[in-house]
Design a protein around this motif. Structure first.
Motif, short mmCIF file in Angstrom:
data_model
loop_
_atom_site.label_atom_id
_atom_site.label_comp_id
_atom_site.label_asym_id
_atom_site.label_seq_id
_atom_site.Cartn_x
_atom_site.Cartn_y
_atom_site.Cartn_z
N HIS A 69 -12.85 -11.61 1.49
CA HIS A 69 -11.60 -12.72 2.98
C HIS A 69 -10.15 -12.50 2.67
O HIS A 69 -10.27 -12.67 1.16
CB HIS A 69 -12.39 -13.72 2.21
N ARG A 70 -9.70 -12.38 3.01
CA ARG A 70 -8.34 -11.94 2.80
C ARG A 70 -8.07 -13.22 2.08
O ARG A 70 -6.81 -13.23 1.31
CB ARG A 70 -7.36 -12.73 4.56
N LEU A 116 -7.81 -3.84 1.24
CA LEU A 116 -6.80 -5.21 2.33
C LEU A 116 -5.87 -4.84 1.10
O LEU A 116 -4.73 -5.80 1.41
CB LEU A 116 -7.51 -6.45 1.95
N SER A 145 -3.06 -3.05 3.17
CA SER A 145 -2.59 -3.68 4.87
C SER A 145 -1.77 -3.73 4.50
O SER A 145 -1.16 -3.07 6.22
CB SER A 145 -3.72 -4.53 4.71
#
Length: 183
Positions: free
Chosen positions: A2-3, A48, A51
């Motif tokens: 999860h971010r 992530l 990103s």
């Protein structure tokens, strides 16, 4: 991943705060950011972390994709991105990122952790051809092939029918050396 569990310097915490948390053992460095020390560093976390470097219409490719898929412990010094959009985009020059103009096909990319990433097979093929001029790419290629059983055979099936192109002779020699080692 999860971010909310991923920290980039300047977002919620400053770089000195994140560095102190790393020294205390609360977070670990992953690519371009930090994550809690008790979180598993998987492909999603690695993707992530990259990103902020991946503009819309591009995908993580080459050695960077190999790292996202689990090859190697530390990310490459310079990250590679390839175009996935139909139109070319204006990109800002960077010493940390190499943008490749070759457009990746739809079957050459997948979404990992919310980021477009070249598939392991497509990344291995790209690394095979680029390894003719980059020993670093050859190291990433070997790490990726060792990580995924059957990948060498998939790469061989995809590369042998291809015609002439830069790095093809080198690619065929490497494929032959893999065949000899595996038999």
């Amino acid at each position: 991943m999860h971010r909310a569990l991923f920290y980039r310097p300047g977002d919620r915490l400053t770089l000195p705060e994140l560095s102190a948390a790393r020294l205390d053992g609360d977070v670990v460095e992953v690519g371009e950011g930090y994550m809690p020390a008790d979180t598993i560093e998987g492909a999603g976390a690695r993707a992530l972390s990259l990103s902020p470097l991946v503009p819309t219409g591009t995908a993580v490719s080459g050695a960077s994709a190999a790292w996202v898929h689990g090859a190697g412990d530390a990310p490459p010094r310079v990250h590679h991105l390839s175009r996935i959009s139909a139109s070319r985009q204006r990109v800002s020059p960077s010493t940390r990122v190499v943008h490749h103009e070759r457009r990746l096909a739809a079957d050459e990319v997948e979404v990992v952790g919310g980021v477009w990433v070249q598939t392991p097979e497509a990344a291995a093929v790209a690394l095979l051809f680029s390894s003719a001029r980059s020993p670093e790419d050859e190291c990433w290629l070997h790490a990726l092939v060792r990580l995924r059983p059957g990948l060498a055979d998939a790469v061989r099936e995809r590369v042998l029918p291809l015609g002439r192109r830069p790095g093809a002779a080198h690619a065929r020699r490497m494929l032959e050396s893999w065949r000899v080692r595996m038999s």
